[in-house]
Design an enzyme around this catalytic site. Structure first.
Site, short mmCIF file in Angstrom:
data_model
loop_
_atom_site.label_atom_id
_atom_site.label_comp_id
_atom_site.label_asym_id
_atom_site.label_seq_id
_atom_site.Cartn_x
_atom_site.Cartn_y
_atom_site.Cartn_z
N LYS A 9 26.93 13.21 24.45
CA LYS A 9 28.04 14.09 24.10
C LYS A 9 27.70 14.92 22.86
O LYS A 9 26.70 14.66 22.18
CB LYS A 9 29.30 13.23 23.89
CG LYS A 9 29.77 12.51 25.17
CD LYS A 9 31.04 11.69 24.91
CE LYS A 9 31.49 10.97 26.18
NZ LYS A 9 32.78 10.23 25.95
N TYR A 49 36.65 15.88 33.79
CA TYR A 49 37.54 14.81 33.32
C TYR A 49 38.91 14.84 33.99
O TYR A 49 39.87 14.28 33.47
CB TYR A 49 37.69 14.91 31.80
CG TYR A 49 36.56 14.28 31.01
CD1 TYR A 49 36.18 12.94 31.22
CD2 TYR A 49 35.89 14.99 30.02
CE1 TYR A 49 35.16 12.35 30.49
CE2 TYR A 49 34.87 14.41 29.27
CZ TYR A 49 34.51 13.09 29.51
OH TYR A 49 33.51 12.50 28.78
N ASN A 112 32.38 9.06 20.98
CA ASN A 112 31.64 7.82 21.27
C ASN A 112 30.27 8.08 21.90
O ASN A 112 29.74 7.25 22.62
CB ASN A 112 32.51 6.87 22.09
CG ASN A 112 32.90 7.46 23.44
OD1 ASN A 112 32.44 8.54 23.80
ND2 ASN A 112 33.72 6.75 24.19
N HIS A 115 28.40 9.19 27.73
CA HIS A 115 29.20 8.97 28.94
C HIS A 115 28.33 8.27 29.97
O HIS A 115 27.13 8.51 30.04
CB HIS A 115 29.65 10.32 29.53
CG HIS A 115 30.25 10.20 30.90
ND1 HIS A 115 31.58 9.91 31.09
CD2 HIS A 115 29.68 10.27 32.14
CE1 HIS A 115 31.81 9.82 32.41
NE2 HIS A 115 30.68 10.03 33.07
N GLU A 126 29.60 12.52 40.11
CA GLU A 126 29.27 13.04 38.78
C GLU A 126 27.84 13.58 38.72
O GLU A 126 27.59 14.59 38.06
CB GLU A 126 29.51 11.96 37.72
CG GLU A 126 30.99 11.67 37.52
CD GLU A 126 31.28 10.65 36.44
OE1 GLU A 126 32.46 10.42 36.17
OE2 GLU A 126 30.32 10.09 35.86
N1 UDP Z 1 38.91 8.54 25.28
C1 UDP Z 1 39.71 8.76 24.16
N2 UDP Z 1 40.76 7.90 23.91
C2 UDP Z 1 41.06 6.86 24.73
C3 UDP Z 1 40.26 6.65 25.86
C4 UDP Z 1 39.20 7.50 26.11
O1 UDP Z 1 39.49 9.69 23.40
O2 UDP Z 1 42.02 6.11 24.45
C5 UDP Z 1 37.79 9.46 25.56
C6 UDP Z 1 36.42 8.84 25.20
O3 UDP Z 1 35.57 9.89 24.76
C7 UDP Z 1 36.00 8.28 26.54
C8 UDP Z 1 36.51 9.36 27.51
O4 UDP Z 1 37.76 9.74 26.93
O5 UDP Z 1 34.60 8.09 26.60
C9 UDP Z 1 36.71 8.90 28.93
O6 UDP Z 1 37.54 7.74 28.93
P1 UDP Z 1 37.20 6.47 29.83
O7 UDP Z 1 38.39 5.58 29.79
O8 UDP Z 1 36.70 6.92 31.17
O9 UDP Z 1 36.02 5.75 29.01
P2 UDP Z 1 34.45 5.60 29.31
O10 UDP Z 1 34.28 5.47 30.80
O11 UDP Z 1 33.78 6.84 28.74
O12 UDP Z 1 34.03 4.36 28.58
MG MG Z 2 35.01 6.68 32.31
#
Ligand code: UDP
Ligand code: MG
Length: 140
Positions: A9, A49, A112, A115, A126
């Site tokens: 990211k 997203y 974070n 992805h 994806e």
């Molecule tokens: N995210 C966020 N707040 C939250 C949950 C997710 O900002 O409470 C963001 C974070 O960057 C995350 C992305 O949205 O990686 C996608 O969320 P997901 O739940 O799919 O998490 P991931 O699969 O990336 O672990």
């Molecule tokens: Mg996810």
């Protein structure tokens, strides 16, 4: 032997963590089958997203993911989907296991660093979101 999608990211690119993240993928014995540096448009980000549309973090997430270039990766190898998720760690870095990428480098639940696709179905869609068939190295 399915491929999965990885994204470094904008925070990871800005902080010059690309090399270190790719080293982890290589050191884990996963296989790099495709790689691009891209700037996502707002439309790209909203489409990518779309599953999170309506959630409170959706708009800030689109802002964040379009805030600078990203590196998109096709990662292959045995159990690549699960193993890449394991290297990444939990979404919230405070909950991520020690030595995971997110535990070591992420600064918040949003910023974070990486992805990873969360299952075989999302991995397929994806990878296809960013890569044509002829941009992915064939499986041996
Ligand atoms: N995210 C966020 N707040 C939250 C949950 C997710 O900002 O409470 C963001 C974070 O960057 C995350 C992305 O949205 O990686 C996608 O969320 P997901 O739940 O799919 O998490 P991931 O699969 O990336 O672990
Ligand atoms: Mg996810």
């Amino acid at each position: 032997m399915a491929n999965t999608l990885g994204i470094i990211k904008p925070d990871g690119v800005r902080r010059k963590l690309v090399g270190r993240i790719i080293a982890r993928i290589e050191n884990a014995g996963l296989i790099l089958r495709g790689m691009k540096v891209l700037q996502l448009s707002r439309e790209d980000a909203e489409r990518f997203y779309a599953i999170h549309e309506g959630k409170p973090f959706f708009k800030p997430l689109v802002e964040f993911i379009t805030s600078g270039p990203v590196v998109v990766l096709v990662i292959g190898g045995h159990r690549s989907i699960e193993r890449w998720r394991d290297l990444m760690g939990a979404t919230d870095p405070a909950r991520a296991k020690y030595h995971t990428i997110r535990r070591e480098y992420a600064t918040s639940i949003m910023q974070n660093i990486v992805h990873g696709s969360d299952g075989p179905e999302t991995a397929g869609t994806e990878v296809a979101f960013f890569f044509q068939e002829d941009e992915i190295l064939p499986k041996e």
